[in-house]
Structure formats: structure tokens, C-alpha cells
Design a protein around this motif. Structure first.
Motif, PDB file in Angstrom:
ATOM      1  N   HIS A 117      36.842  18.878  34.517  1.00 60.83           N
ATOM      2  CA  HIS A 117      37.061  18.314  33.186  1.00 60.83           C
ATOM      3  C   HIS A 117      36.362  19.148  32.118  1.00 60.83           C
ATOM      4  O   HIS A 117      36.904  19.369  31.043  1.00 60.83           O
ATOM      5  CB  HIS A 117      36.559  16.874  33.132  1.00 60.83           C
ATOM      6  N   GLU A 118      35.160  19.633  32.427  1.00 65.51           N
ATOM      7  CA  GLU A 118      34.409  20.428  31.455  1.00 65.51           C
ATOM      8  C   GLU A 118      34.161  21.822  32.009  1.00 65.51           C
ATOM      9  O   GLU A 118      33.720  21.979  33.141  1.00 65.51           O
ATOM     10  CB  GLU A 118      33.064  19.760  31.142  1.00 65.51           C
ATOM     11  N   LEU A 119      34.457  22.819  31.196  1.00 69.45           N
ATOM     12  CA  LEU A 119      34.224  24.210  31.550  1.00 69.45           C
ATOM     13  C   LEU A 119      33.350  24.817  30.462  1.00 69.45           C
ATOM     14  O   LEU A 119      33.737  24.819  29.289  1.00 69.45           O
ATOM     15  CB  LEU A 119      35.555  24.964  31.651  1.00 69.45           C
ATOM     16  N   LYS A 120      32.165  25.286  30.836  1.00 68.44           N
ATOM     17  CA  LYS A 120      31.264  25.915  29.864  1.00 68.44           C
ATOM     18  C   LYS A 120      31.383  27.421  29.996  1.00 68.44           C
ATOM     19  O   LYS A 120      31.280  27.965  31.096  1.00 68.44           O
ATOM     20  CB  LYS A 120      29.821  25.481  30.111  1.00 68.44           C
ATOM     21  N   LEU A 121      31.611  28.079  28.866  1.00 70.12           N
ATOM     22  CA  LEU A 121      31.749  29.530  28.832  1.00 70.12           C
ATOM     23  C   LEU A 121      31.002  30.082  27.639  1.00 70.12           C
ATOM     24  O   LEU A 121      30.848  29.404  26.622  1.00 70.12           O
ATOM     25  CB  LEU A 121      33.220  29.931  28.725  1.00 70.12           C
ATOM     26  N   ASN A 122      30.575  31.317  27.758  1.00 68.73           N
ATOM     27  CA  ASN A 122      30.012  32.024  26.614  1.00 68.73           C
ATOM     28  C   ASN A 122      30.448  33.481  26.698  1.00 68.73           C
ATOM     29  O   ASN A 122      31.010  33.918  27.708  1.00 68.73           O
ATOM     30  CB  ASN A 122      28.488  31.885  26.549  1.00 68.73           C
ATOM     31  N   VAL A 123      30.223  34.222  25.624  1.00 65.78           N
ATOM     32  CA  VAL A 123      30.577  35.632  25.615  1.00 65.78           C
ATOM     33  C   VAL A 123      29.805  36.303  26.748  1.00 65.78           C
ATOM     34  O   VAL A 123      28.605  36.109  26.887  1.00 65.78           O
ATOM     35  CB  VAL A 123      30.249  36.278  24.252  1.00 65.78           C
ATOM     36  N   GLY A 124      30.518  37.047  27.574  1.00 64.40           N
ATOM     37  CA  GLY A 124      29.905  37.698  28.722  1.00 64.40           C
ATOM     38  C   GLY A 124      30.140  36.957  30.028  1.00 64.40           C
ATOM     39  O   GLY A 124      29.838  37.481  31.094  1.00 64.40           O
ATOM     40  N   SER A 125      30.683  35.742  29.958  1.00 66.11           N
ATOM     41  CA  SER A 125      30.974  34.983  31.185  1.00 66.11           C
ATOM     42  C   SER A 125      32.071  35.684  31.973  1.00 66.11           C
ATOM     43  O   SER A 125      33.028  36.203  31.407  1.00 66.11           O
ATOM     44  CB  SER A 125      31.447  33.565  30.858  1.00 66.11           C
ATOM     45  N   LEU A 126      31.918  35.677  33.278  1.00 67.53           N
ATOM     46  CA  LEU A 126      32.945  36.221  34.162  1.00 67.53           C
ATOM     47  C   LEU A 126      33.863  35.091  34.572  1.00 67.53           C
ATOM     48  O   LEU A 126      33.404  34.010  34.932  1.00 67.53           O
ATOM     49  CB  LEU A 126      32.311  36.823  35.403  1.00 67.53           C
ATOM     50  N   VAL A 127      35.165  35.324  34.508  1.00 62.76           N
ATOM     51  CA  VAL A 127      36.149  34.326  34.929  1.00 62.76           C
ATOM     52  C   VAL A 127      37.172  34.998  35.829  1.00 62.76           C
ATOM     53  O   VAL A 127      37.350  36.216  35.793  1.00 62.76           O
ATOM     54  CB  VAL A 127      36.852  33.641  33.730  1.00 62.76           C
ATOM     55  N   MET A 128      37.832  34.192  36.638  1.00 65.32           N
ATOM     56  CA  MET A 128      38.876  34.705  37.530  1.00 65.32           C
ATOM     57  C   MET A 128      40.132  33.872  37.318  1.00 65.32           C
ATOM     58  O   MET A 128      40.054  32.639  37.305  1.00 65.32           O
ATOM     59  CB  MET A 128      38.440  34.609  38.983  1.00 65.32           C
ATOM     60  N   LEU A 129      41.259  34.544  37.136  1.00 66.53           N
ATOM     61  CA  LEU A 129      42.521  33.831  37.003  1.00 66.53           C
ATOM     62  C   LEU A 129      42.880  33.187  38.336  1.00 66.53           C
ATOM     63  O   LEU A 129      42.731  33.805  39.390  1.00 66.53           O
ATOM     64  CB  LEU A 129      43.647  34.785  36.590  1.00 66.53           C
ATOM     65  N   LEU A 130      43.332  31.959  38.278  1.00 64.29           N
ATOM     66  CA  LEU A 130      43.730  31.246  39.487  1.00 64.29           C
ATOM     67  C   LEU A 130      45.233  31.067  39.580  1.00 64.29           C
ATOM     68  O   LEU A 130      45.724  30.423  40.496  1.00 64.29           O
ATOM     69  CB  LEU A 130      43.032  29.878  39.538  1.00 64.29           C
ATOM     70  N   ARG A 131      45.950  31.613  38.633  1.00 64.06           N
ATOM     71  CA  ARG A 131      47.410  31.544  38.621  1.00 64.06           C
ATOM     72  C   ARG A 131      47.961  32.908  38.222  1.00 64.06           C
ATOM     73  O   ARG A 131      47.342  33.654  37.477  1.00 64.06           O
ATOM     74  CB  ARG A 131      47.918  30.513  37.603  1.00 64.06           C
ATOM     75  N   ASN A 132      49.154  33.216  38.704  1.00 62.29           N
ATOM     76  CA  ASN A 132      49.841  34.417  38.250  1.00 62.29           C
ATOM     77  C   ASN A 132      50.307  34.171  36.825  1.00 62.29           C
ATOM     78  O   ASN A 132      51.026  33.216  36.563  1.00 62.29           O
ATOM     79  CB  ASN A 132      51.026  34.731  39.157  1.00 62.29           C
ATOM     80  N   THR A 133      49.875  35.029  35.902  1.00 62.33           N
ATOM     81  CA  THR A 133      50.193  34.828  34.493  1.00 62.33           C
ATOM     82  C   THR A 133      51.228  35.837  34.002  1.00 62.33           C
ATOM     83  O   THR A 133      52.267  35.459  33.500  1.00 62.33           O
ATOM     84  CB  THR A 133      48.917  34.947  33.626  1.00 62.33           C
ATOM     85  N   ASP A 134      50.934  37.128  34.145  1.00 67.35           N
ATOM     86  CA  ASP A 134      51.852  38.169  33.675  1.00 67.35           C
ATOM     87  C   ASP A 134      51.638  39.424  34.521  1.00 67.35           C
ATOM     88  O   ASP A 134      50.713  40.200  34.266  1.00 67.35           O
ATOM     89  CB  ASP A 134      51.614  38.465  32.196  1.00 67.35           C
ATOM     90  N   HIS A 135      52.494  39.624  35.525  1.00 62.99           N
ATOM     91  CA  HIS A 135      52.357  40.768  36.422  1.00 62.99           C
ATOM     92  C   HIS A 135      52.486  42.098  35.692  1.00 62.99           C
ATOM     93  O   HIS A 135      51.863  43.078  36.088  1.00 62.99           O
ATOM     94  CB  HIS A 135      53.410  40.714  37.534  1.00 62.99           C
ATOM     95  N   SER A 136      53.275  42.146  34.636  1.00 63.31           N
ATOM     96  CA  SER A 136      53.527  43.425  33.965  1.00 63.31           C
ATOM     97  C   SER A 136      52.274  44.010  33.328  1.00 63.31           C
ATOM     98  O   SER A 136      52.186  45.219  33.162  1.00 63.31           O
ATOM     99  CB  SER A 136      54.632  43.261  32.913  1.00 63.31           C
ATOM    100  N   VAL A 137      51.301  43.177  32.996  1.00 64.70           N
ATOM    101  CA  VAL A 137      50.055  43.688  32.414  1.00 64.70           C
ATOM    102  C   VAL A 137      48.867  43.503  33.361  1.00 64.70           C
ATOM    103  O   VAL A 137      47.719  43.724  32.985  1.00 64.70           O
ATOM    104  CB  VAL A 137      49.746  43.041  31.038  1.00 64.70           C
TER     105      VAL A 137
END
Length: 141
Positions: free
Chosen positions: A99-119
Motif C-alpha cells: 500500500h505504501e512505497l517510500k522512495l527518494n532520489v537515489g533509490s534503486l527500483v526494479m521493474l516487475l512488469r514488461n513495460t516497453d521492450h523497444s527501450v
């Protein structure tokens, strides 16, 4: 600032050994390449994330999921009684975002879904947050 107790020493040790000098390299993309921490449970993932956010000097911003149930003509009151907002917001399982995701500049994240293969935006792509706004995140890979 969060304070860590003796039971969290393993997390502190793993983070400090994996990300040596994290605070001075937080915005360096090359620094993050080849570094990752794998965790066995979602609780460990959350503990590591909280610790790394506490290390980062940038202010953390909280992003919340939508917290309403779908209403239909047939179940107007039933779902509200069975699935309270507190219950829905407390669900922690693989495949369902917290429900809550805390992020700040410099946070590392990983995509969990295929978003755009071309890029190159597909499941497993790691990104570094470069800007946080109210409803939008900017990141680079």
C-alpha cells in the motif's frame, strides 16, 4: 531517522559490505552496476529497503496505492464489511504491491512488469530514481 537494533545487524552488515560508501555514491549509476542484495522473504526486503532509505540524505516521499473497493449493485455493503481498508492496506504478498512505497532520489527500483521492450524496460530492469514528484517518478537505467 530510523535506529537499528541488534537483531538488524545482519542487514546493516550485508548492506555496508555490498554498498560500501553508499552515501557518497548514491547518484552514481556506475556504482550501482553489479551490486544487488537478494532476500529470501518480503519482510527482509522491506527491512533492507527501510535501512537503505535511512542511509540516503534525500528526503523520502511516500506513494500510496488506491484504497477503495469496487462497488456494484449486488455487493454494495458486503465488500465493505469483509474487506476493510485496514485489511486491504496490510496485504503483503508476492505480485501485489504494498500500500505504501517510500522512495527518494537515489533509490534503486526494479521493474516487475514488461513495460516497453523497444527501450529495454522489461521485467527485472533496475533503475535509479532521479526525481520524485507527487504522481510521477523519473528514473534512469
Amino acid at each position: 531517522m530510523t535506529y537499528w537494533n541488534a537483531s538488524d545487524d545482519h542487514v546493516v552488515s550485508i548492506v555496508n559490505n555490498t554498498y560500501m560508501n553508499f552515501t557518497s555514491n548514491v547518484n552514481e549509476t556506475e556504482y550501482h552496476q553489479g551490486r544487488a542484495i537478494l532476500a529470501s522473504t518480503l519482510d527482509v526486503v522491506e527491512t533492507v529497503n527501510e535501512y537503505m532509505i535511512a542511509l540516503n540524505a534525500a528526503e523520502a516521499k511516500a506513494y500510496l496505492s488506491s484504497d477503495t473497493t469496487c462497488r456494484s449493485d449486488y455487493n454494495v455493503d458486503l465488500l465493505q464489511d469483509l474487506h476493510t481498508l485496514e485489511f486491504l492496506n496490510s496485504i503483503r504478498c508476492s505480485g501485489v504491491p504494498n500500500h505504501e512505497l517510500k522512495l527518494n532520489v537515489g533509490s534503486l527500483v526494479m521493474l516487475l512488469r514488461n513495460t516497453d521492450h523497444s527501450v529495454g524496460l522489461y521485467n527485472g530492469t533496475r533503475l535509479v530514481i532521479t526525481k520524485t514528484e507527487n504522481h510521477v517518478l523519473e528514473a534512469k537505467f
